[in-house]
Design a protein around this motif. Structure first.
Motif, mmCIF file in Angstrom:
data_model
loop_
_atom_site.group_PDB
_atom_site.id
_atom_site.type_symbol
_atom_site.label_atom_id
_atom_site.label_comp_id
_atom_site.label_asym_id
_atom_site.label_seq_id
_atom_site.Cartn_x
_atom_site.Cartn_y
_atom_site.Cartn_z
ATOM 1 N N GLY A 107 0.794 -1.215 0.000
ATOM 2 C CA GLY A 107 0.000 0.000 0.000
ATOM 3 C C GLY A 107 0.830 1.270 0.000
ATOM 4 O O GLY A 107 0.317 2.350 0.293
ATOM 5 N N TRP A 108 2.117 1.157 -0.359
ATOM 6 C CA TRP A 108 2.999 2.322 -0.441
ATOM 7 C C TRP A 108 2.936 2.917 -1.847
ATOM 8 O O TRP A 108 2.686 2.211 -2.826
ATOM 9 C CB TRP A 108 4.441 1.938 -0.125
ATOM 10 C CG TRP A 108 4.707 1.607 1.312
ATOM 11 C CD1 TRP A 108 3.905 0.902 2.174
ATOM 12 C CD2 TRP A 108 5.877 1.948 2.056
ATOM 13 N NE1 TRP A 108 4.497 0.786 3.397
ATOM 14 C CE2 TRP A 108 5.714 1.418 3.362
ATOM 15 C CE3 TRP A 108 7.044 2.642 1.755
ATOM 16 C CZ2 TRP A 108 6.677 1.574 4.358
ATOM 17 C CZ3 TRP A 108 8.011 2.785 2.741
ATOM 18 C CH2 TRP A 108 7.828 2.266 4.024
ATOM 19 N N SER A 109 3.190 4.220 -1.927
ATOM 20 C CA SER A 109 3.193 4.925 -3.207
ATOM 21 C C SER A 109 4.453 5.772 -3.332
ATOM 22 O O SER A 109 5.102 6.096 -2.332
ATOM 23 C CB SER A 109 1.969 5.834 -3.333
ATOM 24 O OG SER A 109 0.765 5.093 -3.304
ATOM 25 N N ALA A 110 4.772 6.129 -4.556
ATOM 26 C CA ALA A 110 5.863 7.068 -4.818
ATOM 27 C C ALA A 110 5.357 8.161 -5.742
ATOM 28 O O ALA A 110 4.445 7.940 -6.554
ATOM 29 C CB ALA A 110 7.056 6.350 -5.450
ATOM 30 N N TYR A 111 5.952 9.344 -5.607
ATOM 31 C CA TYR A 111 5.557 10.493 -6.422
ATOM 32 C C TYR A 111 6.827 11.182 -6.903
ATOM 33 O O TYR A 111 7.856 11.173 -6.212
ATOM 34 C CB TYR A 111 4.719 11.475 -5.603
ATOM 35 C CG TYR A 111 3.499 10.852 -4.969
ATOM 36 C CD1 TYR A 111 2.288 10.793 -5.645
ATOM 37 C CD2 TYR A 111 3.570 10.283 -3.697
ATOM 38 C CE1 TYR A 111 1.175 10.194 -5.073
ATOM 39 C CE2 TYR A 111 2.468 9.680 -3.112
ATOM 40 C CZ TYR A 111 1.271 9.639 -3.809
ATOM 41 O OH TYR A 111 0.185 9.035 -3.238
ATOM 42 N N GLY A 112 6.757 11.783 -8.074
ATOM 43 C CA GLY A 112 7.933 12.492 -8.565
ATOM 44 C C GLY A 112 7.588 13.441 -9.692
ATOM 45 O O GLY A 112 6.583 13.270 -10.384
ATOM 46 N N VAL A 113 8.434 14.438 -9.868
ATOM 47 C CA VAL A 113 8.328 15.381 -10.978
ATOM 48 C C VAL A 113 9.480 15.091 -11.924
ATOM 49 O O VAL A 113 10.645 15.079 -11.499
ATOM 50 C CB VAL A 113 8.354 16.841 -10.483
ATOM 51 C CG1 VAL A 113 8.516 17.803 -11.658
ATOM 52 C CG2 VAL A 113 7.063 17.156 -9.722
ATOM 53 N N PHE A 114 9.149 14.867 -13.182
ATOM 54 C CA PHE A 114 10.142 14.442 -14.164
ATOM 55 C C PHE A 114 10.059 15.305 -15.422
ATOM 56 O O PHE A 114 8.997 15.816 -15.774
ATOM 57 C CB PHE A 114 9.910 12.981 -14.553
ATOM 58 C CG PHE A 114 9.962 12.032 -13.393
ATOM 59 C CD1 PHE A 114 11.170 11.522 -12.950
ATOM 60 C CD2 PHE A 114 8.795 11.652 -12.742
ATOM 61 C CE1 PHE A 114 11.223 10.652 -11.878
ATOM 62 C CE2 PHE A 114 8.840 10.783 -11.661
ATOM 63 C CZ PHE A 114 10.058 10.274 -11.227
ATOM 64 N N GLY A 115 11.195 15.411 -16.115
ATOM 65 C CA GLY A 115 11.251 16.128 -17.363
ATOM 66 C C GLY A 115 10.682 15.326 -18.512
ATOM 67 O O GLY A 115 10.152 14.225 -18.314
ATOM 68 N N PRO A 116 10.782 15.838 -19.721
ATOM 69 C CA PRO A 116 10.207 15.157 -20.883
ATOM 70 C C PRO A 116 10.744 13.750 -21.095
ATOM 71 O O PRO A 116 10.073 12.903 -21.682
ATOM 72 C CB PRO A 116 10.597 16.071 -22.053
ATOM 73 C CG PRO A 116 10.838 17.418 -21.429
ATOM 74 C CD PRO A 116 11.386 17.124 -20.064
ATOM 75 N N GLU A 117 11.958 13.472 -20.586
ATOM 76 C CA GLU A 117 12.551 12.154 -20.794
ATOM 77 C C GLU A 117 11.916 11.108 -19.891
ATOM 78 O O GLU A 117 12.079 9.906 -20.112
ATOM 79 C CB GLU A 117 14.061 12.188 -20.534
ATOM 80 C CG GLU A 117 14.479 12.264 -19.064
ATOM 81 C CD GLU A 117 14.297 13.628 -18.424
ATOM 82 O OE1 GLU A 117 14.493 13.749 -17.208
ATOM 83 O OE2 GLU A 117 13.947 14.577 -19.170
ATOM 84 N N GLY A 118 11.160 11.538 -18.872
ATOM 85 C CA GLY A 118 10.495 10.592 -17.996
ATOM 86 C C GLY A 118 11.382 10.096 -16.886
ATOM 87 O O GLY A 118 12.560 10.486 -16.783
#
Length: 223
Positions: A211-222
């Motif tokens: 039930g864990w999640s991860a979040y992130g902000v990424f550029g166009p390359e993913g």
């Protein structure tokens, strides 16, 4: 009890851990420095059933806190702009880790990334990558290790379409996980919640969904 290696990984990667708040925003200088592949990750978060800890650049803490009351889908939509990266994407993933990989037989060999058989997608991982080949020596599947810090390394796996359905991915992930553990770190595995194939690979390799999640902000390359 949380594995000591995982605890130190999360503290190092995010700047703080744990949280008991529904959403806690912290500033970390790590968000201003290049990640494992040389790219900037201006926002990284990990969530458990107890809450989400979101790590952002220190100068952007107030801007992110200003949108913290939004529902998570709306917050993720506005997060790139809040951390100063308009046009980038915020992504949500399932976060898994393993301290006991499945006892599956090895399926590959470790090769330097410069080896001609290594496909282009694996070359950014540096050092060595884990490769499964057919009898002719051609590439079938592989795993790269994202070496975030000395305590936590993330696994990424890919299989050629013609080689899918043979159980190669799960065996490679378990094999790579054993190496990460032998080196003193904890292996992690992230995947899109809608990617059922990747979910099955993770579960079969010994990475349960807690039930864990991860979040992130990424550029166009993913990611």
């Amino acid at each position: 009890m949380l594995d000591t290696r995982l605890y130190h990984h999360l503290v190092t990667w995010l700047g703080q851990w744990p949280t008991s708040q529904a959403l806690q925003i912290v500033g970390s200088e790590r968000r201003l420095r290049p990640a494992w592949d040389g790219s900037i990750r201006p926002a990284i978060g990990v969530g458990t059933p107890a809450g989400v800890l979101l790590s952002v650049p220190p100068p952007r803490v107030d801007a992110v806190r200003a949108i913290a009351d939004l529902p998570m889908p709306d917050l993720l939509d506005k997060l790139p702009g809040a951390v100063g990266y308009d046009g980038w994407r915020a992504l949500h993933a399932v976060f898994r880790f393993s301290t006991e990989p499945a006892p599956l037989p090895d399926a590959g060999e470790w090769l330097p990334v410069a080896d001609p058989v290594v496909p282009s997608w694996l070359r950014p991982f540096g050092d060595e990558v884990l490769i499964a080949r057919d009898e002719a020596g051609d590439y079938l599947a592989g795993v790269g290790i994202k070496r975030h810090d000395p305590y936590g390394n993330e696994l990424a796996v890919g299989t050629e379409p013609a080689a899918r359905g043979r159980g190669l991915a799960r065996r490679l992930v378990a094999q790579a996980a054993r190496r990460v553990l032998d080196e003193g770190a904890v292996p992690t595995y992230l995947h899109d919640p809608a990617n059922l194939a990747s979910s099955k690979v993770a579960a079969a390799a010994g990475f349960p969904d807690l039930g864990w999640s991860a979040y992130g902000v990424f550029g166009p390359e993913g990611p």
